[in-house]
Design a protein around this motif. Structure first.
Motif, short mmCIF file in Angstrom:
data_model
loop_
_atom_site.label_atom_id
_atom_site.label_comp_id
_atom_site.label_asym_id
_atom_site.label_seq_id
_atom_site.Cartn_x
_atom_site.Cartn_y
_atom_site.Cartn_z
N ALA A 136 0.16 3.73 0.87
CA ALA A 136 0.98 2.46 2.13
C ALA A 136 1.65 1.82 1.46
O ALA A 136 0.58 1.49 0.93
CB ALA A 136 0.45 2.39 3.34
N ALA A 137 2.97 1.38 1.71
CA ALA A 137 3.55 0.23 1.29
C ALA A 137 4.16 -0.68 1.85
O ALA A 137 5.40 0.13 2.88
CB ALA A 137 4.24 1.15 -0.20
N ASN A 138 4.64 -1.73 1.58
CA ASN A 138 5.74 -2.24 2.35
C ASN A 138 6.98 -2.30 1.73
O ASN A 138 7.06 -1.05 0.10
CB ASN A 138 5.20 -3.93 2.31
N ALA A 139 7.85 -2.96 2.21
CA ALA A 139 9.58 -2.52 1.26
C ALA A 139 9.58 -2.53 0.20
O ALA A 139 10.04 -1.85 -1.07
CB ALA A 139 10.77 -2.80 2.36
N LEU A 140 9.10 -3.75 0.03
CA LEU A 140 9.08 -4.54 -1.80
C LEU A 140 7.76 -3.90 -2.67
O LEU A 140 8.71 -3.86 -3.57
CB LEU A 140 8.85 -5.96 -2.07
N ALA A 141 7.49 -3.20 -1.83
CA ALA A 141 6.13 -2.89 -2.79
C ALA A 141 6.61 -0.99 -3.06
O ALA A 141 6.59 -0.21 -4.56
CB ALA A 141 5.07 -1.92 -2.16
N ARG A 142 7.57 -0.42 -1.91
CA ARG A 142 8.60 0.27 -2.53
C ARG A 142 9.30 0.68 -3.57
O ARG A 142 9.79 1.76 -4.29
CB ARG A 142 8.82 1.34 -1.17
N ALA A 143 9.93 -0.67 -3.61
CA ALA A 143 10.91 -1.36 -4.86
C ALA A 143 10.56 -1.10 -5.88
O ALA A 143 10.85 -0.88 -7.09
CB ALA A 143 12.60 -2.12 -3.91
N PHE A 144 9.43 -2.01 -5.56
CA PHE A 144 8.87 -2.50 -7.46
C PHE A 144 8.36 -1.17 -8.04
O PHE A 144 8.39 -1.87 -9.08
CB PHE A 144 7.47 -3.25 -6.21
N TYR A 145 7.33 0.05 -7.46
CA TYR A 145 7.31 0.95 -7.67
C TYR A 145 7.98 2.28 -8.25
O TYR A 145 7.18 3.14 -7.32
CB TYR A 145 5.68 1.44 -7.19
N GLN A 147 9.89 3.98 -10.21
CA GLN A 147 9.80 4.82 -10.83
C GLN A 147 8.55 5.52 -10.53
O GLN A 147 8.37 6.66 -11.39
CB GLN A 147 10.31 4.21 -12.38
N VAL A 148 6.94 4.99 -9.48
CA VAL A 148 6.00 5.59 -9.58
C VAL A 148 6.37 6.83 -8.79
O VAL A 148 5.63 7.66 -8.98
CB VAL A 148 4.92 4.89 -9.23
N PHE A 149 7.32 6.62 -8.00
CA PHE A 149 7.63 7.89 -6.50
C PHE A 149 8.45 8.73 -6.87
O PHE A 149 8.05 9.95 -6.57
CB PHE A 149 7.96 6.80 -6.11
N ASP A 150 9.32 8.49 -8.47
CA ASP A 150 10.26 9.26 -8.51
C ASP A 150 10.21 10.16 -9.55
O ASP A 150 11.68 10.67 -9.79
CB ASP A 150 12.00 8.69 -8.62
N GLY A 151 9.64 10.36 -10.85
CA GLY A 151 8.77 10.69 -11.58
C GLY A 151 7.53 11.36 -11.80
O GLY A 151 6.78 11.96 -10.73
N PRO A 152 7.40 11.70 -12.69
CA PRO A 152 5.89 12.83 -12.94
C PRO A 152 4.79 12.02 -12.31
O PRO A 152 4.07 12.50 -11.78
CB PRO A 152 5.48 12.36 -14.95
N GLY A 153 4.64 10.74 -11.97
CA GLY A 153 3.92 9.85 -11.57
C GLY A 153 3.43 10.51 -10.33
O GLY A 153 2.39 10.71 -9.16
N LEU A 163 1.94 9.67 -18.01
CA LEU A 163 2.47 10.84 -17.90
C LEU A 163 4.43 10.75 -18.40
O LEU A 163 5.12 10.85 -17.91
CB LEU A 163 2.65 12.00 -17.36
N ASP A 164 4.66 9.31 -17.38
CA ASP A 164 5.98 8.31 -17.92
C ASP A 164 6.03 7.79 -18.32
O ASP A 164 5.88 7.30 -18.70
CB ASP A 164 6.44 8.13 -16.20
N GLN A 165 7.51 8.30 -19.41
CA GLN A 165 6.87 6.80 -20.82
C GLN A 165 8.31 5.31 -20.67
O GLN A 165 8.34 4.92 -20.93
CB GLN A 165 8.32 7.56 -21.48
N ARG A 166 8.09 5.95 -19.40
CA ARG A 166 8.64 4.23 -18.39
C ARG A 166 7.32 3.88 -17.93
O ARG A 166 7.80 2.37 -17.88
CB ARG A 166 9.66 5.20 -17.48
N SER A 167 6.48 4.00 -17.95
CA SER A 167 5.70 2.99 -17.94
C SER A 167 5.49 2.09 -19.04
O SER A 167 4.63 1.28 -18.78
CB SER A 167 4.60 3.79 -17.82
#
Length: 299
Positions: A136-145, A147-153, A163-167
């Protein structure tokens, strides 16, 4: 996970890390052993070499708390390492036997918990479990992370890390971030060795990442309490944030983490910019939704 093997490898790794001079042990001549000898740890712990050898073979069942304390002091274990050793002993004594029960429902945040997260607007705030899933996350955490949600993470911080080179751009100190990530998973493995999802995650990362596999073999553990981290966000740039982690009393095994920036700092300005960008994106998405729904209605 094999509790006896885990205990054996953990204790051997701690003994190998402790140099004789750190332990106050006088040495002379050539030593073939890296770190301390078993006999030296036994002497420091005030137990027989035979008994310590039994413990280091992973036989923790029946070992008293006082002996575990002595071994922890002899090996100079930090707080997280000591807790890990006691977790392994607890499991060896049958305190974590699997119980037959119905399949648990997927976890969902209570409304009060969601409101608590949303009430925090000046920094990313989120709840994660010991497997490093963001639950669970607040709006700012969803924006902050994002890349964690939209890729291999797929919403998992450890999977994102390895697993995500962007890290490697998101974490300027990627090596240290990777170390911490694995140490948290190791700690969770000691706390709950019957967690199938954790087994599956470790198996996946071990198969797909050499960097993870080598770190997993180091048997380092860590409690994630508070500190400072540096990030490079793709939308707003460099951020230096402090964090506080709290265990949720009503949800054993879950942690509530909050990141904040120093008042008046460039990082605070960049967090505010990120919050503004996220709010604009939500407004645009909400405005577009009626048109999308209308286009999907049958003519």
């Amino acid at each position: 996970m094999d509790n006896r093997n885990e205990a054996r490898e953990f204790l051997m790794s701690r003994r190998a890390k402790l140099a004789p001079d750190q332990a106050g042990v006088a040495v002379s001549g050539h030593r073939r052993v890296k770190g301390l000898r078993r006999s030296e740890v036994a002497a420091l712990a005030d137990v027989s070499i035979e008994y310590y050898s039994k413990i280091e073979r992973g036989n923790l069942a029946g070992v008293s708390d006082s002996v575990l304390d002595s071994v922890a002091r002899a090996l100079q274990l930090d707080h997280a390492e000591r807790e890990h050793l006691f977790d392994l002993a607890r499991i060896a004594n049958g305190a974590a036997q699997p119980v037959r029960k119905r399949k648990a429902k997927a976890w969902a945040a209570r409304e009060s918990l969601t409101r608590s997260l949303d009430a925090i607007t000046n920094g990313p705030a989120f709840v994660r479990n010991g497997r490093m899933d963001i639950l669970a996350a607040n709006a700012l955490a969803r924006a902050f992370y994002g890349q964690v949600f939209d890729g291999p993470g797929r919403g998992n911080l450890a999977r994102f890390n390895f697993l995500d080179q962007r890290s490697r751009e998101f974490y300027p100190g990627w090596e240290a971030a990777a170390d911490v990530s694995v140490a948290i998973l190791r700690t969770e493995a000691g706390r709950d060795p019957h967690d199938k999802e954790l087994h599956d995650l470790v198996g996946e990362l071990s198969t797909r990442s050499d960097a993870f596999r080598s770190r997993w073999g180091a048997h380092n553990v860590r409690r994630h309490g508070s500190g400072t981290k540096n990030f490079h966000h793709p939308d707003v740039g460099d951020l230096t944030l402090t964090y506080e982690g709290m265990e949720l009393t009503a949800e054993p095994g879950l942690s509530f983490l909050i990141y904040t920036a120093e008042p008046g700092s460039p990082s605070e300005d960049r967090l505010k910019l990120l919050a503004s960008l996220a709010a604009t994106a939500r407004q645009q998405a909400a405005a577009a939704l009626p048109a999308i729904e209308a286009s999907q209605e049958p003519s």
